[in-house]
Design a protein around this motif. Structure first.
Motif, PDB file in Angstrom:
ATOM      1  N   ARG A  23       0.834  -1.210   0.000  1.00 36.72           N
ATOM      2  CA  ARG A  23       0.000   0.000   0.000  1.00 36.72           C
ATOM      3  C   ARG A  23       0.865   1.254   0.000  1.00 36.72           C
ATOM      4  O   ARG A  23       0.513   2.253  -0.627  1.00 36.72           O
ATOM      5  CB  ARG A  23      -0.979  -0.031   1.171  1.00 36.72           C
ATOM      6  N   THR A  37      -6.902   2.644 -12.433  1.00 42.87           N
ATOM      7  CA  THR A  37      -6.775   1.367 -11.738  1.00 42.87           C
ATOM      8  C   THR A  37      -5.880   0.422 -12.536  1.00 42.87           C
ATOM      9  O   THR A  37      -5.019  -0.255 -11.971  1.00 42.87           O
ATOM     10  CB  THR A  37      -8.163   0.739 -11.517  1.00 42.87           C
ATOM     11  N   LEU A  53      -6.939  -4.468  -5.951  1.00 37.15           N
ATOM     12  CA  LEU A  53      -8.211  -3.828  -5.598  1.00 37.15           C
ATOM     13  C   LEU A  53      -8.511  -3.951  -4.104  1.00 37.15           C
ATOM     14  O   LEU A  53      -9.073  -3.025  -3.504  1.00 37.15           O
ATOM     15  CB  LEU A  53      -9.352  -4.409  -6.431  1.00 37.15           C
ATOM     16  N   GLN A  54      -8.121  -5.067  -3.492  1.00 39.46           N
ATOM     17  CA  GLN A  54      -8.309  -5.209  -2.044  1.00 39.46           C
ATOM     18  C   GLN A  54      -7.449  -4.190  -1.294  1.00 39.46           C
ATOM     19  O   GLN A  54      -7.920  -3.556  -0.336  1.00 39.46           O
ATOM     20  CB  GLN A  54      -7.962  -6.633  -1.600  1.00 39.46           C
ATOM     21  N   ARG A  57      -8.955  -0.772  -1.668  1.00 37.51           N
ATOM     22  CA  ARG A  57     -10.124  -0.580  -0.800  1.00 37.51           C
ATOM     23  C   ARG A  57      -9.695  -0.131   0.602  1.00 37.51           C
ATOM     24  O   ARG A  57     -10.300   0.755   1.207  1.00 37.51           O
ATOM     25  CB  ARG A  57     -10.950  -1.863  -0.738  1.00 37.51           C
ATOM     26  N   GLU A  60      -8.721   3.480   0.398  1.00 34.26           N
ATOM     27  CA  GLU A  60      -9.906   4.337   0.271  1.00 34.26           C
ATOM     28  C   GLU A  60     -10.651   4.440   1.589  1.00 34.26           C
ATOM     29  O   GLU A  60     -11.118   5.526   1.962  1.00 34.26           O
ATOM     30  CB  GLU A  60     -10.815   3.803  -0.835  1.00 34.26           C
ATOM     31  N   GLN A  61     -10.767   3.333   2.329  1.00 31.27           N
ATOM     32  CA  GLN A  61     -11.447   3.370   3.627  1.00 31.27           C
ATOM     33  C   GLN A  61     -10.713   4.264   4.620  1.00 31.27           C
ATOM     34  O   GLN A  61     -11.327   4.866   5.497  1.00 31.27           O
ATOM     35  CB  GLN A  61     -11.603   1.956   4.182  1.00 31.27           C
TER      36      GLN A  61
END
Length: 111
Positions: A23, A37, A53-54, A57, A60-61
């Protein structure tokens, strides 16, 4: 929930997101430029699209990444405010304390 509890939960999400080297690489790529993406997936060829994508996410959270659709593409951008909030609340205070400690040690060594 009160304001500080909300801030603590927000900080926890940021620290969780930053804990992963993958990340952090994604954030470094987005710091350099907005990316789709697909471009982000191409920068991480060792990972399949689902894994990317995980990780996305989680970012983004934590509020570290924002995305917007343009046609069929999703354009991703770094959202630096959560990192600034963590810096202001945690890092800058510890940095000041460390500098003060080093200064005191230096003064003691010269005396």
């Amino acid at each position: 929930m009160n304001g500080s509890t909300d801030e603590d939960a927000d900080d926890d999400r940021v620290f969780k997101a930053l804990a992963s080297p993958v990340r952090r690489r994604m954030l470094d790529a987005l710091k350099a430029a907005t990316r789709t993406t697909g471009e982000l997936c191409a920068l991480l060829p060792e990972l399949d699209r689902t894994t990317v994508l995980q990780h996305l996410r989680v970012l983004e959270q934590a509020g570290l990444v924002t995305g917007r659709r343009l046609g069929r593409e999703r354009h991703l951008s770094l959202a630096p405010l959560p990192i600034k909030r963590v810096h202001d609340r945690w890092i800058s205070g510890y940095m000041t304390a460390a500098v003060d400690l080093l200064d005191a040690l230096d003064r003691d060594a010269r005396e």
